[in-house]
Design a protein around this motif. Structure first.
Motif, PDB file in Angstrom:
ATOM      1  N   LYS A  12       0.873  -1.168   0.000  1.00 38.81           N
ATOM      2  CA  LYS A  12       0.000   0.000   0.000  1.00 38.81           C
ATOM      3  C   LYS A  12       0.918   1.228   0.000  1.00 38.81           C
ATOM      4  O   LYS A  12       1.231   1.792   1.053  1.00 38.81           O
ATOM      5  CB  LYS A  12      -0.916   0.001   1.225  1.00 38.81           C
ATOM      6  CG  LYS A  12      -2.002   1.082   1.174  1.00 38.81           C
ATOM      7  CD  LYS A  12      -2.938   0.979   2.374  1.00 38.81           C
ATOM      8  CE  LYS A  12      -4.020   2.052   2.310  1.00 38.81           C
ATOM      9  NZ  LYS A  12      -4.927   1.992   3.488  1.00 38.81           N
ATOM     10  N   ASP A 200       0.217 -10.287  -4.141  1.00 35.55           N
ATOM     11  CA  ASP A 200      -0.280  -9.389  -5.187  1.00 35.55           C
ATOM     12  C   ASP A 200      -1.791  -9.323  -5.049  1.00 35.55           C
ATOM     13  O   ASP A 200      -2.535 -10.033  -5.724  1.00 35.55           O
ATOM     14  CB  ASP A 200       0.116  -9.916  -6.572  1.00 35.55           C
ATOM     15  CG  ASP A 200      -0.214  -8.938  -7.698  1.00 35.55           C
ATOM     16  OD1 ASP A 200      -1.007  -8.006  -7.459  1.00 35.55           O
ATOM     17  OD2 ASP A 200       0.295  -9.119  -8.817  1.00 35.55           O
ATOM     18  N   TRP A 201      -2.245  -8.468  -4.150  1.00 34.99           N
ATOM     19  CA  TRP A 201      -3.669  -8.433  -3.824  1.00 34.99           C
ATOM     20  C   TRP A 201      -4.514  -7.969  -5.010  1.00 34.99           C
ATOM     21  O   TRP A 201      -5.664  -8.387  -5.159  1.00 34.99           O
ATOM     22  CB  TRP A 201      -3.923  -7.538  -2.616  1.00 34.99           C
ATOM     23  CG  TRP A 201      -3.520  -6.104  -2.786  1.00 34.99           C
ATOM     24  CD1 TRP A 201      -2.323  -5.545  -2.482  1.00 34.99           C
ATOM     25  CD2 TRP A 201      -4.330  -5.060  -3.326  1.00 34.99           C
ATOM     26  NE1 TRP A 201      -2.320  -4.212  -2.786  1.00 34.99           N
ATOM     27  CE2 TRP A 201      -3.542  -3.880  -3.309  1.00 34.99           C
ATOM     28  CE3 TRP A 201      -5.640  -4.985  -3.802  1.00 34.99           C
ATOM     29  CZ2 TRP A 201      -4.020  -2.666  -3.766  1.00 34.99           C
ATOM     30  CZ3 TRP A 201      -6.122  -3.766  -4.254  1.00 34.99           C
ATOM     31  CH2 TRP A 201      -5.326  -2.621  -4.240  1.00 34.99           C
ATOM     32  N   GLU A 202      -3.947  -7.140  -5.864  1.00 39.58           N
ATOM     33  CA  GLU A 202      -4.704  -6.679  -7.032  1.00 39.58           C
ATOM     34  C   GLU A 202      -4.970  -7.840  -7.985  1.00 39.58           C
ATOM     35  O   GLU A 202      -6.073  -7.986  -8.523  1.00 39.58           O
ATOM     36  CB  GLU A 202      -3.935  -5.566  -7.745  1.00 39.58           C
ATOM     37  CG  GLU A 202      -4.567  -5.070  -9.037  1.00 39.58           C
ATOM     38  CD  GLU A 202      -5.944  -4.441  -8.846  1.00 39.58           C
ATOM     39  OE1 GLU A 202      -6.673  -4.310  -9.852  1.00 39.58           O
ATOM     40  OE2 GLU A 202      -6.287  -4.089  -7.707  1.00 39.58           O
ATOM     41  N   ASP A 203      -3.969  -8.675  -8.179  1.00 39.35           N
ATOM     42  CA  ASP A 203      -4.134  -9.853  -9.035  1.00 39.35           C
ATOM     43  C   ASP A 203      -5.158 -10.819  -8.428  1.00 39.35           C
ATOM     44  O   ASP A 203      -5.994 -11.378  -9.141  1.00 39.35           O
ATOM     45  CB  ASP A 203      -2.788 -10.551  -9.209  1.00 39.35           C
ATOM     46  CG  ASP A 203      -2.885 -11.749 -10.147  1.00 39.35           C
ATOM     47  OD1 ASP A 203      -3.265 -11.560 -11.320  1.00 39.35           O
ATOM     48  OD2 ASP A 203      -2.591 -12.870  -9.700  1.00 39.35           O
ATOM     49  N   GLU A 204      -5.074 -10.994  -7.106  1.00 39.82           N
ATOM     50  CA  GLU A 204      -6.033 -11.881  -6.435  1.00 39.82           C
ATOM     51  C   GLU A 204      -7.449 -11.329  -6.527  1.00 39.82           C
ATOM     52  O   GLU A 204      -8.418 -12.080  -6.680  1.00 39.82           O
ATOM     53  CB  GLU A 204      -5.631 -12.060  -4.966  1.00 39.82           C
ATOM     54  CG  GLU A 204      -4.320 -12.780  -4.747  1.00 39.82           C
ATOM     55  CD  GLU A 204      -4.342 -14.195  -5.293  1.00 39.82           C
ATOM     56  OE1 GLU A 204      -5.391 -14.868  -5.181  1.00 39.82           O
ATOM     57  OE2 GLU A 204      -3.315 -14.633  -5.843  1.00 39.82           O
ATOM     58  N   ARG A 205      -7.571 -10.020  -6.442  1.00 37.55           N
ATOM     59  CA  ARG A 205      -8.896  -9.392  -6.549  1.00 37.55           C
ATOM     60  C   ARG A 205      -9.493  -9.612  -7.935  1.00 37.55           C
ATOM     61  O   ARG A 205     -10.675  -9.966  -8.076  1.00 37.55           O
ATOM     62  CB  ARG A 205      -8.785  -7.890  -6.277  1.00 37.55           C
ATOM     63  CG  ARG A 205     -10.120  -7.145  -6.323  1.00 37.55           C
ATOM     64  CD  ARG A 205      -9.920  -5.652  -6.273  1.00 37.55           C
ATOM     65  NE  ARG A 205      -9.305  -5.133  -7.478  1.00 37.55           N
ATOM     66  CZ  ARG A 205      -9.971  -4.871  -8.614  1.00 37.55           C
ATOM     67  NH1 ARG A 205     -11.276  -5.102  -8.696  1.00 37.55           N
ATOM     68  NH2 ARG A 205      -9.344  -4.392  -9.669  1.00 37.55           N
ATOM     69  N   ARG A 206      -8.673  -9.461  -8.955  1.00 37.18           N
ATOM     70  CA  ARG A 206      -9.167  -9.617 -10.328  1.00 37.18           C
ATOM     71  C   ARG A 206      -9.557 -11.065 -10.633  1.00 37.18           C
ATOM     72  O   ARG A 206     -10.431 -11.316 -11.464  1.00 37.18           O
ATOM     73  CB  ARG A 206      -8.123  -9.119 -11.320  1.00 37.18           C
ATOM     74  CG  ARG A 206      -8.049  -7.591 -11.400  1.00 37.18           C
ATOM     75  CD  ARG A 206      -6.995  -7.122 -12.393  1.00 37.18           C
ATOM     76  NE  ARG A 206      -7.234  -7.566 -13.749  1.00 37.18           N
ATOM     77  CZ  ARG A 206      -8.033  -6.963 -14.620  1.00 37.18           C
ATOM     78  NH1 ARG A 206      -8.715  -5.873 -14.260  1.00 37.18           N
ATOM     79  NH2 ARG A 206      -8.176  -7.426 -15.854  1.00 37.18           N
ATOM     80  N   ARG A 214     -13.985  -8.079 -15.727  1.00 37.36           N
ATOM     81  CA  ARG A 214     -12.599  -7.669 -15.983  1.00 37.36           C
ATOM     82  C   ARG A 214     -12.507  -6.796 -17.231  1.00 37.36           C
ATOM     83  O   ARG A 214     -11.800  -5.790 -17.254  1.00 37.36           O
ATOM     84  CB  ARG A 214     -11.703  -8.901 -16.123  1.00 37.36           C
ATOM     85  CG  ARG A 214     -11.328  -9.539 -14.799  1.00 37.36           C
ATOM     86  CD  ARG A 214     -10.191 -10.531 -14.956  1.00 37.36           C
ATOM     87  NE  ARG A 214     -10.601 -11.711 -15.715  1.00 37.36           N
ATOM     88  CZ  ARG A 214     -11.113 -12.805 -15.171  1.00 37.36           C
ATOM     89  NH1 ARG A 214     -11.275 -12.863 -13.854  1.00 37.36           N
ATOM     90  NH2 ARG A 214     -11.459 -13.837 -15.916  1.00 37.36           N
ATOM     91  N   GLU A 217     -13.839  -3.384 -16.475  1.00 37.90           N
ATOM     92  CA  GLU A 217     -12.884  -2.651 -15.655  1.00 37.90           C
ATOM     93  C   GLU A 217     -11.707  -2.153 -16.485  1.00 37.90           C
ATOM     94  O   GLU A 217     -11.264  -1.014 -16.346  1.00 37.90           O
ATOM     95  CB  GLU A 217     -12.384  -3.550 -14.523  1.00 37.90           C
ATOM     96  CG  GLU A 217     -11.571  -2.827 -13.475  1.00 37.90           C
ATOM     97  CD  GLU A 217     -11.179  -3.738 -12.324  1.00 37.90           C
ATOM     98  OE1 GLU A 217     -10.201  -4.502 -12.485  1.00 37.90           O
ATOM     99  OE2 GLU A 217     -11.846  -3.684 -11.287  1.00 37.90           O
ATOM    100  N   ASP A 218     -11.209  -3.014 -17.397  1.00 38.25           N
ATOM    101  CA  ASP A 218     -10.089  -2.634 -18.260  1.00 38.25           C
ATOM    102  C   ASP A 218     -10.481  -1.500 -19.194  1.00 38.25           C
ATOM    103  O   ASP A 218      -9.685  -0.582 -19.445  1.00 38.25           O
ATOM    104  CB  ASP A 218      -9.623  -3.844 -19.081  1.00 38.25           C
ATOM    105  CG  ASP A 218      -8.945  -4.909 -18.218  1.00 38.25           C
ATOM    106  OD1 ASP A 218      -8.512  -4.560 -17.104  1.00 38.25           O
ATOM    107  OD2 ASP A 218      -8.868  -6.063 -18.667  1.00 38.25           O
ATOM    108  N   LYS A 221     -10.597   1.714 -17.230  1.00 41.94           N
ATOM    109  CA  LYS A 221      -9.258   2.174 -16.904  1.00 41.94           C
ATOM    110  C   LYS A 221      -8.580   2.797 -18.127  1.00 41.94           C
ATOM    111  O   LYS A 221      -7.921   3.839 -18.028  1.00 41.94           O
ATOM    112  CB  LYS A 221      -8.417   1.012 -16.378  1.00 41.94           C
ATOM    113  CG  LYS A 221      -7.027   1.413 -15.904  1.00 41.94           C
ATOM    114  CD  LYS A 221      -6.288   0.217 -15.332  1.00 41.94           C
ATOM    115  CE  LYS A 221      -4.917   0.626 -14.799  1.00 41.94           C
ATOM    116  NZ  LYS A 221      -4.043   1.216 -15.814  1.00 41.94           N
TER     117      LYS A 221
END
Length: 231
Positions: A12, A200-206, A214, A217-218, A221
């Motif tokens: 973070k 890699d929390w972002e990868d786990e979230r996705r 996804r 979201e992409d 972004k």
């Protein structure tokens, strides 16, 4: 089976402090009979964490420990503190040392006595109104009223052996999470020789999103990035 000791770091970058939390399983077979010793173990370790991290080192505004014991024999110990970014490895080692000291029964007798006195006073203060008394009775279940006859004796009997008995299953099986700037924590943990894993929390979230989510979201972004560049 319990997990081996694990330390997970969540990046973070914008955090001005790092949240450090330890959790582990403790020995518990009866959520009522073990309540008193669980409370005192948590209170004394909380005092140890506060003294080491706040009073002596001054790396946090607060540090505390607690125990939770549920019906069915499941119990956990938690230790938590929000520390300076340059003190994450120190906080991790401090929490591990506190658990180790407790598991050996290496705790101050006066601290145990103070914690028992504080709990005894608090117990009376929390049953003054009718609603408080009702909540106290309902907390045990209607078939467990003997708890109220036994609690005082159980509280008075808590000693160093209870720390050892309760915490032996915890030591070596702690799970610690750090949420803060990765560059700070990683450097300190490496220097301290403490093993860790970066999540890699972002990868786990996705991974939890559907393919449609996804893509949406992409697209959003990409649109935001394009607008930002245009400025």
């Amino acid at each position: 089976s319990q997990p081996e000791r694990s330390i997970f770091v969540f990046d973070k970058p914008t955090a001005t402090q790092t949240q450090v939390d330890l959790m582990c399983q403790i020995d518990s077979k009866d959520h009522l009979k073990d309540r008193a010793r669980g409370q005192i173990v948590g209170d004394v370790l909380s005092q140890m964490a506060w003294r080491k991290l706040r009073e002596e080192a001054g790396v946090t505004y607060g540090a505390y420990a607690y125990s939770r014991i549920w019906k069915g024999g499941t119990g956990v110990l938690g230790v938590s503190s929000l520390v300076q970014n340059d003190a994450t490895a120190f906080a991790v080692q401090t929490m591990l040392d506190i658990v180790a000291a407790g598991a050996k029964g290496d705790v101050n007798e006066q601290s145990i006595a103070d914690a028992k006195l504080s709990r005894a006073r608090e117990y009376v203060l929390n049953q003054q109104s009718g609603q408080q008394m009702l909540n106290r009775l309902m907390s045990t279940g209607i078939e467990e009223f003997e708890f109220f006859e036994e609690y005082g004796s159980s509280l008075a009997a808590v000693g160093k052996d209870d720390f050892n008995n309760l915490l032996v299953p915890c030591q070596g099986h702690e799970v610690i999470t750090l949420v803060g700037p990765l560059e700070n924590s990683e450097k300190q943990l490496k220097e301290a020789g403490i093993d860790y894993e970066v999540v890699d929390w972002e990868d786990e979230r996705r991974k939890l999103l559907t393919e449609k989510e996804r893509k949406k979201e992409d697209k959003k972004k990409a649109k935001a990035d394009k607008k930002k560049k245009a400025k």
